[in-house]
Design a protein around this motif. Structure first.
Motif, mmCIF file in Angstrom:
data_model
loop_
_atom_site.group_PDB
_atom_site.id
_atom_site.type_symbol
_atom_site.label_atom_id
_atom_site.label_comp_id
_atom_site.label_asym_id
_atom_site.label_seq_id
_atom_site.Cartn_x
_atom_site.Cartn_y
_atom_site.Cartn_z
ATOM 1 N N ARG A 167 0.838 -1.195 0.000
ATOM 2 C CA ARG A 167 0.000 0.000 0.000
ATOM 3 C C ARG A 167 0.877 1.249 0.000
ATOM 4 N N PHE A 168 0.412 2.257 -0.727
ATOM 5 C CA PHE A 168 1.045 3.570 -0.734
ATOM 6 C C PHE A 168 0.221 4.494 0.162
ATOM 7 N N ALA A 169 0.884 5.390 0.879
ATOM 8 C CA ALA A 169 0.178 6.356 1.720
ATOM 9 C C ALA A 169 0.847 7.720 1.577
ATOM 10 N N LEU A 170 0.044 8.713 1.236
ATOM 11 C CA LEU A 170 0.547 10.071 1.042
ATOM 12 C C LEU A 170 -0.283 11.032 1.880
ATOM 13 N N VAL A 171 0.385 11.848 2.703
ATOM 14 C CA VAL A 171 -0.304 12.839 3.524
ATOM 15 C C VAL A 171 -0.158 14.206 2.873
ATOM 16 N N GLU A 172 -1.291 14.840 2.602
ATOM 17 C CA GLU A 172 -1.311 16.192 2.056
ATOM 18 C C GLU A 172 -2.399 16.988 2.761
ATOM 19 N N ASP A 173 -2.053 18.181 3.226
ATOM 20 C CA ASP A 173 -3.028 19.081 3.848
ATOM 21 C C ASP A 173 -3.797 18.398 4.973
ATOM 22 N N GLY A 174 -3.105 17.584 5.758
ATOM 23 C CA GLY A 174 -3.723 16.951 6.911
ATOM 24 C C GLY A 174 -4.534 15.704 6.612
ATOM 25 N N ILE A 175 -4.620 15.300 5.338
ATOM 26 C CA ILE A 175 -5.384 14.120 4.935
ATOM 27 C C ILE A 175 -4.433 13.051 4.414
ATOM 28 N N ARG A 176 -4.632 11.821 4.863
ATOM 29 C CA ARG A 176 -3.826 10.700 4.378
ATOM 30 C C ARG A 176 -4.605 9.945 3.299
ATOM 31 N N PHE A 177 -4.009 9.834 2.124
ATOM 32 C CA PHE A 177 -4.590 9.076 1.020
ATOM 33 C C PHE A 177 -3.889 7.719 0.960
ATOM 34 N N VAL A 178 -4.657 6.641 1.085
ATOM 35 C CA VAL A 178 -4.103 5.288 1.110
ATOM 36 C C VAL A 178 -4.552 4.548 -0.145
ATOM 37 N N VAL A 179 -3.606 3.925 -0.829
ATOM 38 C CA VAL A 179 -3.890 3.189 -2.063
ATOM 39 C C VAL A 179 -3.309 1.784 -1.934
ATOM 40 N N VAL A 180 -4.152 0.769 -2.093
ATOM 41 C CA VAL A 180 -3.726 -0.628 -2.037
ATOM 42 C C VAL A 180 -3.603 -1.150 -3.462
#
Length: 243
Positions: free
Chosen positions: A123-136
């Motif tokens: 899984r990839f996880a990217l935090v931007e502007d206080g939100i974490r986007f998780v991609v499996v």
């Protein structure tokens, strides 16, 4: 099933049906030196395994070693254009309150932290502007990797509110949806009670909303009240007649 049509490209905007704000700023791409190296899980073959050695053994004629085939444990590629989108993920793009988009997927694959999860795989996880986007992602050992699913989480609520990428209703929706998913069988009245969700989000067959002080989410169509995800997905929605 996965479809090759419309996979996340390098410069795509939000996917169809995405609820991500159009005013969201595009994050600058960091220098290559700032990227973290992926954390690779233990290989399925130990260093002394004969199969591992044979993959790098030159043939009798002294030619170059045969290239080792990729395994599911090898870190996935970071080229978004190589990934297809599963039908499951395409459905999420169209659901209100998901806050995932093809642009978020592309950014996470290119720049997100890479982690191995024993349940989901890579899984990839990217935090931007206080939100974490998780991609499996899946099928990463093949030439046809896929985006299996994706979601959002609150990494820093204050930062998310200040950034303005999502409004307070969006942020409350992300928080409640995360709480419902983290322990699907457990009621979460204390997590729901302080939130105000005036734009219904979808779980199962229900479009859910809540008001501050209510310890439950309520279906905007049938009026049923729920405190856990299992209760939501275990009951169908029959519209106003279900009240």
């Amino acid at each position: 099933m996965a479809s090759r049509q419309g996979g996340p490209g390098p410069d795509e905007g939000s996917g169809t049906g995405s609820t991500e704000r159009r005013t969201a700023p595009h994050a600058a791409t960091p220098d290559a030196g700032s990227r973290r190296e992926p954390t690779t899980p233990p290989s399925r073959f130990g260093p002394d395994d004969s199969r591992a050695r044979s993959a790098h053994r030159p043939d009798a004629g002294g030619s170059e070693p045969t290239a080792r085939r990729r395994t599911p444990e090898d870190p996935p590629v970071r080229d978004p254009s190589l990934y297809a989108l599963t039908d499951h993920f395409r459905e999420r793009l169209e659901q209100p309150g998901r806050y995932v988009s093809t642009r978020a997927v592309s950014d996470a694959i290119r720049r997100g932290q890479l982690r191995w999860n024993r349940t989901d795989g890579w899984r990839f996880a990217l935090v931007e502007d206080g939100i974490r986007f998780v991609v499996v992602v899946g099928d990463t050992e093949t030439n046809s990797p896929v985006v299996v699913t994706g979601w959002t989480e609150i990494a820093d609520r204050d930062r998310a509110l200040e950034a303005g990428r999502f409004d307070p209703v969006d942020i409350d929706t992300i928080d409640v949806r995360t709480g419902l998913s983290e322990a699907s069988a457990e009621p979460i009245p204390d997590r729901i009670r302080p939130r105000a969700i005036t734009r219904p989000f979808v779980v199962g067959e229900h479009r859910l909303e809540t008001e501050p002080g209510q310890p439950y989410v309520c279906c905007a169509d049938c009026g049923c009240r729920f405190r856990s995800k299992d209760a939501i997905t275990g009951r169908g929605c029959h519209g106003p007649s279900g009240r």
